[in-house]
Design a protein around this motif. Structure first.
Motif, PDB file in Angstrom:
ATOM      1  N   LEU A  33     -11.670   4.724 -10.128  1.00 48.26           N
ATOM      2  CA  LEU A  33     -12.010   3.582 -10.989  1.00 48.26           C
ATOM      3  C   LEU A  33     -12.229   2.309 -10.183  1.00 48.26           C
ATOM      4  N   GLY A  34     -11.970   2.388  -8.874  1.00 46.99           N
ATOM      5  CA  GLY A  34     -12.087   1.213  -8.020  1.00 46.99           C
ATOM      6  C   GLY A  34     -13.273   1.306  -7.084  1.00 46.99           C
ATOM      7  N   SER A  35     -13.129   0.671  -5.952  1.00 48.38           N
ATOM      8  CA  SER A  35     -14.223   0.590  -4.986  1.00 48.38           C
ATOM      9  C   SER A  35     -14.385   1.841  -4.145  1.00 48.38           C
ATOM     10  N   GLY A  36     -13.401   2.773  -4.220  1.00 45.89           N
ATOM     11  CA  GLY A  36     -13.451   3.943  -3.363  1.00 45.89           C
ATOM     12  C   GLY A  36     -12.759   3.717  -2.040  1.00 45.89           C
ATOM     13  N   ASP A  37     -12.312   2.492  -1.804  1.00 46.35           N
ATOM     14  CA  ASP A  37     -11.616   2.148  -0.572  1.00 46.35           C
ATOM     15  C   ASP A  37     -10.117   2.154  -0.834  1.00 46.35           C
ATOM     16  N   PRO A  38      -9.377   3.202  -0.326  1.00 47.56           N
ATOM     17  CA  PRO A  38      -7.950   3.276  -0.623  1.00 47.56           C
ATOM     18  C   PRO A  38      -7.141   2.095  -0.086  1.00 47.56           C
ATOM     19  N   SER A  39      -7.651   1.403   0.919  1.00 47.78           N
ATOM     20  CA  SER A  39      -6.904   0.259   1.470  1.00 47.78           C
ATOM     21  C   SER A  39      -6.962  -0.938   0.516  1.00 47.78           C
ATOM     22  N   ARG A  40      -7.866  -0.913  -0.440  1.00 48.03           N
ATOM     23  CA  ARG A  40      -7.998  -2.019  -1.390  1.00 48.03           C
ATOM     24  C   ARG A  40      -6.890  -2.022  -2.432  1.00 48.03           C
ATOM     25  N   HIS A  41      -6.198  -0.900  -2.601  1.00 50.75           N
ATOM     26  CA  HIS A  41      -5.215  -0.736  -3.666  1.00 50.75           C
ATOM     27  C   HIS A  41      -3.807  -0.984  -3.168  1.00 50.75           C
ATOM     28  N   GLN A  70       0.834  -1.200   0.000  1.00 51.69           N
ATOM     29  CA  GLN A  70       0.000   0.000   0.000  1.00 51.69           C
ATOM     30  C   GLN A  70       0.875   1.259   0.000  1.00 51.69           C
ATOM     31  N   ASP A  71       1.956   1.258   0.776  1.00 54.40           N
ATOM     32  CA  ASP A  71       2.867   2.408   0.807  1.00 54.40           C
ATOM     33  C   ASP A  71       3.538   2.622  -0.539  1.00 54.40           C
ATOM     34  N   GLU A  72       3.949   1.558  -1.188  1.00 54.60           N
ATOM     35  CA  GLU A  72       4.574   1.671  -2.510  1.00 54.60           C
ATOM     36  C   GLU A  72       3.580   2.206  -3.543  1.00 54.60           C
ATOM     37  N   THR A  73       2.354   1.738  -3.448  1.00 53.70           N
ATOM     38  CA  THR A  73       1.316   2.205  -4.357  1.00 53.70           C
ATOM     39  C   THR A  73       1.070   3.695  -4.163  1.00 53.70           C
ATOM     40  N   ARG A 131      -4.366  12.188  -8.425  1.00 55.85           N
ATOM     41  CA  ARG A 131      -4.684  13.151  -7.366  1.00 55.85           C
ATOM     42  C   ARG A 131      -5.597  12.523  -6.310  1.00 55.85           C
ATOM     43  N   SER A 132      -6.633  11.849  -6.748  1.00 53.42           N
ATOM     44  CA  SER A 132      -7.570  11.228  -5.827  1.00 53.42           C
ATOM     45  C   SER A 132      -6.883  10.203  -4.925  1.00 53.42           C
ATOM     46  N   ILE A 133      -6.097   9.332  -5.523  1.00 54.36           N
ATOM     47  CA  ILE A 133      -5.408   8.293  -4.751  1.00 54.36           C
ATOM     48  C   ILE A 133      -4.387   8.915  -3.808  1.00 54.36           C
ATOM     49  N   SER A 134      -3.603   9.883  -4.292  1.00 50.46           N
ATOM     50  CA  SER A 134      -2.551  10.475  -3.455  1.00 50.46           C
ATOM     51  C   SER A 134      -3.121  11.313  -2.322  1.00 50.46           C
ATOM     52  N   GLU A 135      -4.359  11.762  -2.450  1.00 51.14           N
ATOM     53  CA  GLU A 135      -5.023  12.501  -1.373  1.00 51.14           C
ATOM     54  C   GLU A 135      -5.781  11.578  -0.418  1.00 51.14           C
TER      55      GLU A 135
END
Length: 51
Positions: free
Chosen positions: A42-50, A3-6, A32-36
Motif C-alpha cells: 500500500l506504500g511506495s514499495g520501499d521498506p525503509s520508508r516504513h 524500522q525494527d519495531e515496525t 507477509r510482504s512487509i515481513s519478507e
C-alpha cells in the motif's frame, strides 16, 4: 516507531494470522510482504520508508 519495531510488529501480525488460519486477507498479504522485506504493497514499495 523504529524500522525494527515496525518489522517486529508485522512479523508478529503475520504469525498470529497464520496461527488463526487467515492467510487470504489483504492485511495478511500486507504483513507477509512487509515481513519478507518486500515493502508495503500500500506504500511506495520501499521498506525503509516504513519506520
Amino acid at each position: 516507531m523504529t524500522q525494527d519495531e515496525t518489522l517486529r510488529y508485522w512479523q508478529t501480525m503475520r504469525k498470529a494470522m497464520e496461527a488463526a488460519g487467515d492467510t487470504s486477507s489483504a492485511i495478511y498479504q500486507r504483513a507477509r510482504s512487509i515481513s519478507e522485506g518486500l515493502g508495503d504493497p500500500l506504500g511506495s514499495g520501499d521498506p525503509s520508508r516504513h519506520s
